[in-house]
Scaffold this active site. Structure first.
Site, PDB file in Angstrom:
ATOM      1  N   TYR A  38       0.856  -1.267  -0.206  1.00 35.94           N
ATOM      2  CA  TYR A  38      -0.074  -0.106  -0.006  1.00 35.94           C
ATOM      3  C   TYR A  38       0.847   1.384  -0.097  1.00 35.94           C
ATOM      4  O   TYR A  38       1.683   1.266   0.728  1.00 35.94           O
ATOM      5  CB  TYR A  38      -0.846   0.044   1.394  1.00 35.94           C
ATOM      6  CG  TYR A  38      -2.026  -1.027   1.334  1.00 35.94           C
ATOM      7  CD1 TYR A  38      -2.631  -1.339   0.119  1.00 35.94           C
ATOM      8  CD2 TYR A  38      -2.168  -1.781   2.739  1.00 35.94           C
ATOM      9  CE1 TYR A  38      -3.695  -2.329   0.263  1.00 35.94           C
ATOM     10  CE2 TYR A  38      -3.140  -2.533   2.591  1.00 35.94           C
ATOM     11  CZ  TYR A  38      -3.882  -3.128   1.589  1.00 35.94           C
ATOM     12  OH  TYR A  38      -4.803  -4.139   1.558  1.00 35.94           O
ATOM     13  N   HIS A 194     -11.884   3.296   6.624  1.00 40.25           N
ATOM     14  CA  HIS A 194     -10.642   2.365   6.380  1.00 40.25           C
ATOM     15  C   HIS A 194     -10.279   1.558   7.389  1.00 40.25           C
ATOM     16  O   HIS A 194      -9.076   0.854   7.204  1.00 40.25           O
ATOM     17  CB  HIS A 194      -9.453   3.321   6.003  1.00 40.25           C
ATOM     18  CG  HIS A 194      -9.565   3.899   4.559  1.00 40.25           C
ATOM     19  ND1 HIS A 194      -9.669   5.486   4.237  1.00 40.25           N
ATOM     20  CD2 HIS A 194      -9.757   3.237   3.289  1.00 40.25           C
ATOM     21  CE1 HIS A 194      -9.894   5.414   2.859  1.00 40.25           C
ATOM     22  NE2 HIS A 194      -9.927   4.091   2.319  1.00 40.25           N
ATOM     23  N   ARG A 224      -6.142   7.250  -8.585  1.00 40.63           N
ATOM     24  CA  ARG A 224      -5.447   5.914  -8.235  1.00 40.63           C
ATOM     25  C   ARG A 224      -5.966   4.582  -8.629  1.00 40.63           C
ATOM     26  O   ARG A 224      -7.137   4.644  -9.033  1.00 40.63           O
ATOM     27  CB  ARG A 224      -4.981   6.036  -6.690  1.00 40.63           C
ATOM     28  CG  ARG A 224      -6.366   5.939  -6.088  1.00 40.63           C
ATOM     29  CD  ARG A 224      -6.138   5.886  -4.388  1.00 40.63           C
ATOM     30  NE  ARG A 224      -5.057   4.949  -3.684  1.00 40.63           N
ATOM     31  CZ  ARG A 224      -5.455   3.755  -3.466  1.00 40.63           C
ATOM     32  NH1 ARG A 224      -6.821   3.318  -3.251  1.00 40.63           N
ATOM     33  NH2 ARG A 224      -4.670   2.934  -2.864  1.00 40.63           N
ATOM     34  N   ASN A 226      -6.479   0.517  -7.475  1.00 37.14           N
ATOM     35  CA  ASN A 226      -6.442  -0.427  -6.334  1.00 37.14           C
ATOM     36  C   ASN A 226      -6.797  -1.676  -6.872  1.00 37.14           C
ATOM     37  O   ASN A 226      -7.577  -1.821  -7.981  1.00 37.14           O
ATOM     38  CB  ASN A 226      -7.719   0.127  -5.164  1.00 37.14           C
ATOM     39  CG  ASN A 226      -7.663  -0.854  -4.168  1.00 37.14           C
ATOM     40  OD1 ASN A 226      -6.539  -1.028  -3.580  1.00 37.14           O
ATOM     41  ND2 ASN A 226      -8.954  -1.293  -3.804  1.00 37.14           N
ATOM     42  N   GLU A 266      -9.560  -1.486  -9.821  1.00 36.33           N
ATOM     43  CA  GLU A 266     -10.561  -0.285  -9.425  1.00 36.33           C
ATOM     44  C   GLU A 266      -9.910   1.101  -9.925  1.00 36.33           C
ATOM     45  O   GLU A 266      -8.668   1.275  -9.219  1.00 36.33           O
ATOM     46  CB  GLU A 266     -11.081  -0.272  -8.007  1.00 36.33           C
ATOM     47  CG  GLU A 266     -11.828  -1.175  -7.551  1.00 36.33           C
ATOM     48  CD  GLU A 266     -12.038  -1.005  -5.971  1.00 36.33           C
ATOM     49  OE1 GLU A 266     -13.074  -1.803  -5.768  1.00 36.33           O
ATOM     50  OE2 GLU A 266     -11.455  -0.382  -5.406  1.00 36.33           O
ATOM     51  N   TYR A 317      -6.674 -10.327   3.946  1.00 33.78           N
ATOM     52  CA  TYR A 317      -7.364  -9.115   3.730  1.00 33.78           C
ATOM     53  C   TYR A 317      -8.302  -9.117   2.355  1.00 33.78           C
ATOM     54  O   TYR A 317      -9.522  -8.816   2.421  1.00 33.78           O
ATOM     55  CB  TYR A 317      -7.044  -7.830   4.003  1.00 33.78           C
ATOM     56  CG  TYR A 317      -7.782  -6.529   3.735  1.00 33.78           C
ATOM     57  CD1 TYR A 317      -8.800  -6.258   4.775  1.00 33.78           C
ATOM     58  CD2 TYR A 317      -7.579  -5.752   2.467  1.00 33.78           C
ATOM     59  CE1 TYR A 317      -9.780  -5.210   4.308  1.00 33.78           C
ATOM     60  CE2 TYR A 317      -8.669  -4.661   2.328  1.00 33.78           C
ATOM     61  CZ  TYR A 317      -9.542  -4.400   3.147  1.00 33.78           C
ATOM     62  OH  TYR A 317     -10.427  -3.373   3.029  1.00 33.78           O
ATOM     63  N   LYS A 318      -7.390  -9.518   1.412  1.00 27.25           N
ATOM     64  CA  LYS A 318      -8.157  -9.261  -0.096  1.00 27.25           C
ATOM     65  C   LYS A 318      -8.770 -10.833  -0.329  1.00 27.25           C
ATOM     66  O   LYS A 318      -9.435 -10.999  -1.371  1.00 27.25           O
ATOM     67  CB  LYS A 318      -6.961  -9.177  -1.207  1.00 27.25           C
ATOM     68  CG  LYS A 318      -6.572  -7.630  -1.026  1.00 27.25           C
ATOM     69  CD  LYS A 318      -5.430  -7.597  -1.994  1.00 27.25           C
ATOM     70  CE  LYS A 318      -4.717  -6.183  -1.957  1.00 27.25           C
ATOM     71  NZ  LYS A 318      -5.529  -5.044  -2.591  1.00 27.25           N
TER      72      LYS A 318
HETATM   73  C1  HEM Z   1      -9.757   0.273   1.173  1.00 31.22           C
HETATM   74  C2  HEM Z   1     -13.519   3.772   0.831  1.00 31.22           C
HETATM   75  C3  HEM Z   1     -10.136   6.894  -0.703  1.00 31.22           C
HETATM   76  C4  HEM Z   1      -6.616   3.839   0.062  1.00 31.22           C
HETATM   77  C5  HEM Z   1     -11.145   1.095   1.238  1.00 31.22           C
HETATM   78  C6  HEM Z   1     -12.355   0.565   1.597  1.00 31.22           C
HETATM   79  C7  HEM Z   1     -13.418   1.436   1.481  1.00 31.22           C
HETATM   80  C8  HEM Z   1     -12.685   2.536   0.996  1.00 31.22           C
HETATM   81  C9  HEM Z   1     -14.792   1.307   1.892  1.00 31.22           C
HETATM   82  C10 HEM Z   1     -12.720  -1.044   2.120  1.00 31.22           C
HETATM   83  C11 HEM Z   1     -12.574  -0.967   3.591  1.00 31.22           C
HETATM   84  C12 HEM Z   1     -13.152  -2.259   4.119  1.00 31.22           C
HETATM   85  O1  HEM Z   1     -12.316  -3.322   4.115  1.00 31.22           O
HETATM   86  O2  HEM Z   1     -14.166  -2.136   4.688  1.00 31.22           O
HETATM   87  C13 HEM Z   1     -12.711   4.787   0.297  1.00 31.22           C
HETATM   88  C14 HEM Z   1     -13.454   6.075  -0.091  1.00 31.22           C
HETATM   89  C15 HEM Z   1     -12.418   7.153  -0.523  1.00 31.22           C
HETATM   90  C16 HEM Z   1     -11.096   6.602  -0.431  1.00 31.22           C
HETATM   91  C17 HEM Z   1     -14.946   6.315   0.060  1.00 31.22           C
HETATM   92  C18 HEM Z   1     -12.905   8.475  -0.776  1.00 31.22           C
HETATM   93  C19 HEM Z   1     -12.299   9.390  -0.376  1.00 31.22           C
HETATM   94  C20 HEM Z   1      -8.809   6.283  -0.575  1.00 31.22           C
HETATM   95  C21 HEM Z   1      -7.598   6.910  -0.761  1.00 31.22           C
HETATM   96  C22 HEM Z   1      -6.497   6.162  -0.517  1.00 31.22           C
HETATM   97  C23 HEM Z   1      -7.238   4.877  -0.134  1.00 31.22           C
HETATM   98  C24 HEM Z   1      -7.385   8.237  -1.583  1.00 31.22           C
HETATM   99  C25 HEM Z   1      -5.257   6.294  -0.599  1.00 31.22           C
HETATM  100  C26 HEM Z   1      -4.001   5.831  -0.063  1.00 31.22           C
HETATM  101  C27 HEM Z   1      -7.275   2.642   0.527  1.00 31.22           C
HETATM  102  C28 HEM Z   1      -6.477   1.018   0.540  1.00 31.22           C
HETATM  103  C29 HEM Z   1      -7.537   0.225   0.978  1.00 31.22           C
HETATM  104  C30 HEM Z   1      -8.787   0.905   0.740  1.00 31.22           C
HETATM  105  C31 HEM Z   1      -5.041   1.001   0.312  1.00 31.22           C
HETATM  106  C32 HEM Z   1      -7.264  -1.194   0.792  1.00 31.22           C
HETATM  107  C33 HEM Z   1      -7.633  -1.832  -0.567  1.00 31.22           C
HETATM  108  C34 HEM Z   1      -7.493  -3.305  -0.789  1.00 31.22           C
HETATM  109  O3  HEM Z   1      -6.311  -3.942  -0.212  1.00 31.22           O
HETATM  110  O4  HEM Z   1      -7.977  -3.881  -1.471  1.00 31.22           O
HETATM  111  N1  HEM Z   1     -11.204   2.300   0.813  1.00 31.22           N
HETATM  112  N2  HEM Z   1     -11.464   5.003   0.012  1.00 31.22           N
HETATM  113  N3  HEM Z   1      -8.480   4.981  -0.347  1.00 31.22           N
HETATM  114  N4  HEM Z   1      -8.321   2.371   0.547  1.00 31.22           N
HETATM  115 FE1  HEM Z   1     -10.110   3.845   0.287  1.00 31.22          FE
END
Ligand code: HEM
Length: 344
Positions: A38, A194, A224, A226, A266, A317-318
């Site tokens: 990450y 998060h 970005r 994901n 994504e 986690y994934k």
């Molecule tokens: C995962 C929403 C922005 C980094 C997630 C999750 C949600 C989410 C709902 C899943 C959490 C869970 O397991 O319940 C959002 C929303 C954003 C946003 C609504 C809008 C502002 C960002 C940004 C970053 C980020 C700007 C930049 C670092 C991550 C990462 C994960 C994550 C690293 C884990 C993803 C994975 O391993 O699949 N986010 N996020 N997010 N988000 Fe965000």
């Protein structure tokens, strides 16, 4: 650009989903290095980036019509997948304006928008929609403005209100999600929603990302990538219907691995909205089967290396634990170990 829509695709039950050759080549492959961790991998969402999927504000591709139908099916079962808190009405109109103007400018053969003062006429040719309405007057649309326009877009969307030096997820259209729930998260702050993500909090990723987003400027969107993996080309992998898709993870065998396992990417975009000062977060989902990934030499080698070295916390986690070894047994013989140049 006239897109040939694959109108009959299904993202459930019989799963008739396939990418054309051009669709494979425009897949936003997310790994520029052999290892993944990450980071705050945010860059300006400028047009004409390295991939055609980045060429427009909101990418529309051959799956558009089928994805809109899939969204309608999910909403018919569970209307709670679209929720917006009452104070976000200005952000609803901001979203409608941004999507309609972007679609009409970027895909004029498919969409048009005519404005006569506050009376707007919207035409969506692929979905056969013609609508005249008054901007700012919800009663002139068949449903609230955010739902109206996001039913006509690929990918999920959330609305973040900015207050108290934080972002709050105060609305969303979420039918295409990788195992998280809008119903559960609505109203949460940036660090709260998060909460379940491993490791990233400890290395300051979310502190830095929030600081950056609080300063996001109107007219300067960012993006970005994901990623995760999904069994079968299923868009709706929500906690709400986990019983429908969770067991699929146990069905991967050496014989079916290349058809069943999909890399799920994504393309996430963030736009400051003009009236509400809210942030629109677009989560555009792309699915590519292992079989199609293998066709690109660099992608199959890189995916093998990323999955081999992925930290165990991310594997868990994934949701890859049950089938990662089967994927690696398939990919490893197809990777000669020769160094790969960095980049996609
Ligand atoms: C995962 C929403 C922005 C980094 C997630 C999750 C949600 C989410 C709902 C899943 C959490 C869970 O397991 O319940 C959002 C929303 C954003 C946003 C609504 C809008 C502002 C960002 C940004 C970053 C980020 C700007 C930049 C670092 C991550 C990462 C994960 C994550 C690293 C884990 C993803 C994975 O391993 O699949 N986010 N996020 N997010 N988000 Fe965000």
């Amino acid at each position: 650009m006239n897109i040939q829509f694959r109108k009959d695709e299904r993202f459930r039950e019989s799963f008739s989903y396939v990418n054309s050759d051009a669709g494979v080549l425009r897949f936003p492959f997310p790994f520029g290095e052999d290892r993944y961790m990450y980071s705050v991998n945010i860059e300006p969402h400028t047009r004409g980036g390295p991939n055609p999927a980045f060429a427009h504000a909101f990418d529309i591709d051959e799956h558009y019509v089928a994805e809109c139908r899939e969204r309608a099916l999910v909403l018919a079962d569970d209307p709670g997948r679209c929720q917006v808190l009452p104070h976000m009405m200005p952000a609803q109109w901001d979203t409608l304006e941004l999507l309609m103007e972007s679609f009409a400018a970027d895909y004029p053969e498919h969409f048009s928008l005519e404005k006569n003062g506050d009376t707007w006429r919207w035409i969506n040719r692929p979905l056969g929609i013609e609508q005249t309405f008054v901007f700012g007057r919800p009663e002139t649309l068949p449903c609230p403005p955010f739902e109206y326009i996001t039913r006509q877009a690929q990918g999920d969307f959330t609305l973040q209100d900015q207050r108290d030096d934080n972002l709050f997820v105060d609305g969303g259209m979420v039918t295409t999600q990788a195992d998280w729930s809008l119903d559960f998260d609505i109203g949460m702050s940036f660090h709260e929603w998060h909460g379940p993500v491993p490791l990233a909090h400890d290395i300051g990723v979310f502190d830095r990302a929030l600081r950056f987003l609080l300063r996001l400027q109107y007219g300067h969107p960012v993006r970005r990538l994901n990623w995760t993996m999904t069994i079968n080309p299923r868009l709706d992998t929500s906690p709400e219907n986990y019983p429908d898709w969770g067991p699929d993870r146990t069905t991967v065998t050496p014989d079916n691995v290349s058809e069943k396992v999909h890399l799920r990417v994504e393309l996430q975009t963030l736009f400051r909205l003009p009236r509400s000062n809210a942030i629109l977060f677009g989560i555009r989902c792309y699915l590519l089967s292992l079989k199609d990934i293998e066709r690109v030499e660099k992608w199959r080698k890189r995916l093998n290396r990323v999955l081999t070295t992925l930290p165990p916390e991310l594997v868990e986690y994934k949701g890859l634990t049950r089938y990662r070894d089967t994927v690696l047994a398939h990919l490893a013989p197809r990777d000669d170990g020769a160094p790969l140049s960095s980049g996609i």
